[in-house]
Design a protein around this motif. Sequence first.
Motif, PDB file in Angstrom:
ATOM      1  N   VAL A  54       0.853  -1.194   0.000  1.00 34.30           N
ATOM      2  CA  VAL A  54       0.000   0.000   0.000  1.00 34.30           C
ATOM      3  C   VAL A  54       0.886   1.239   0.000  1.00 34.30           C
ATOM      4  N   SER A  63      -4.019  10.421   3.163  1.00 39.28           N
ATOM      5  CA  SER A  63      -3.316   9.234   2.684  1.00 39.28           C
ATOM      6  C   SER A  63      -3.452   8.086   3.698  1.00 39.28           C
ATOM      7  N   ALA A  66      -7.062   6.732   3.607  1.00 38.28           N
ATOM      8  CA  ALA A  66      -7.298   5.910   2.417  1.00 38.28           C
ATOM      9  C   ALA A  66      -6.601   4.552   2.547  1.00 38.28           C
ATOM     10  N   ALA A  67      -5.389   4.542   3.116  1.00 33.11           N
ATOM     11  CA  ALA A  67      -4.621   3.291   3.240  1.00 33.11           C
ATOM     12  C   ALA A  67      -5.323   2.323   4.198  1.00 33.11           C
ATOM     13  N   ASP A  69      -8.511   2.364   5.064  1.00 32.30           N
ATOM     14  CA  ASP A  69      -9.773   1.948   4.419  1.00 32.30           C
ATOM     15  C   ASP A  69      -9.511   0.830   3.411  1.00 32.30           C
ATOM     16  N   HIS A  70      -8.400   0.953   2.682  1.00 35.83           N
ATOM     17  CA  HIS A  70      -8.072  -0.058   1.665  1.00 35.83           C
ATOM     18  C   HIS A  70      -7.816  -1.435   2.320  1.00 35.83           C
ATOM     19  N   VAL A  71      -7.034  -1.424   3.403  1.00 40.01           N
ATOM     20  CA  VAL A  71      -6.759  -2.697   4.100  1.00 40.01           C
ATOM     21  C   VAL A  71      -8.057  -3.269   4.657  1.00 40.01           C
ATOM     22  N   ASP A  72      -8.909  -2.406   5.195  1.00 43.43           N
ATOM     23  CA  ASP A  72     -10.198  -2.844   5.750  1.00 43.43           C
ATOM     24  C   ASP A  72     -11.075  -3.442   4.647  1.00 43.43           C
ATOM     25  N   MET A  73     -11.015  -2.809   3.470  1.00 41.14           N
ATOM     26  CA  MET A  73     -11.830  -3.291   2.353  1.00 41.14           C
ATOM     27  C   MET A  73     -11.343  -4.679   1.884  1.00 41.14           C
ATOM     28  N   VAL A  74     -10.021  -4.852   1.848  1.00 34.94           N
ATOM     29  CA  VAL A  74      -9.470  -6.115   1.328  1.00 34.94           C
ATOM     30  C   VAL A  74      -9.587  -7.243   2.356  1.00 34.94           C
TER      31      VAL A  74
END
Length: 250
Positions: A54, A63, A66-67, A69-74
Amino acid sequence: MTAPVAIVTGGAGGMGTAIATVLLDDGFRVALLDRRGAQEAAGRLAGTGEVLGVEADVSDEESVRAAIDHVDMVWGRVDALVNNAGIEPPHAVRSMEPDTWRATLDVNLTGPALMIKHCVPLWRRQGGGRVVSIGSRVWLGGGVTPAYAASKAGIVGLTRTACHELGPLGVTVNVVAPSFVDTSFNTQKADAGVLEARVDRFTEASPLGRLVEPVDVAHAVAFLVSERARNITGEVIHVAAGTQLAPTIQ
Ligand SMILES: NC(=O)c1ccc[n+]([C@@H]2O[C@H](COP(=O)([O-])OP(=O)(O)OC[C@H]3O[C@@H](n4cnc5c(N)ncnc54)[C@H](O)[C@@H]3O)[C@@H](O)[C@H]2O)c1
């Protein structure tokens, strides 16, 4: 059982890679967060477990948001946050530029605080979590650069305060404080001769007569994020081969 998830900031660097390697070995899924080289670093570790690269700047709140949120989404959770990203721009207090001071504090101290802040909603949802921040032995005896030493003393203050606030959420907050470790953190700052002399001084200052390696730091982190350390919080563990007891080493 679902594998736990760790975020390692500065994950493309020397210590970050060692921490990620040990956590992967312990069964974590690991997100390597770095302002550069995160994808490449994740690619290098891909054969050893579930890894995510990431690209993010820990000193920038958007930043960071967003990072995470991205880990949470994946992966849908974050069990351990390892605040490892750090910089040490050279300076002396007598000639220090405010921009250098701010840049150091932004990455080394504001970064961890922002990372913790944006992980809290996930820990509230999950019922707990772990924070380990990488400090430095300079928080005790001082070092070469004042902003760096201030940031590493600051991370102890942040830790000892956040552990009170986050304890009721089931979150432990600790610091691992290394001494000199042979990574690009040092090699990019000095030529081979200067570096060799520093290695000698740190080895001599150690009661054990040896240098700390990245994997030593990684093992302390792995312990603190494990169930075995569930009742350790607000603590600083020096992984410094005893050099935290020495007077300032330049
Ligand atoms: N190497 C040492 O001698 C030593 C000693 C004590 C403590 N430390 C601490 O250990 C940690 C890791 O250092 P290292 O030796 O692996 O250094 P390193 O330079 O190899 O790795 C640091 C990583 O942090 C990343 N980074 C820097 N600014 C960032 C930002 N704004 N956002 C996201 N990532 C960023 C860099 O890109 C790099 O990959 C640092 O916090 C450092 O202060 C290092």
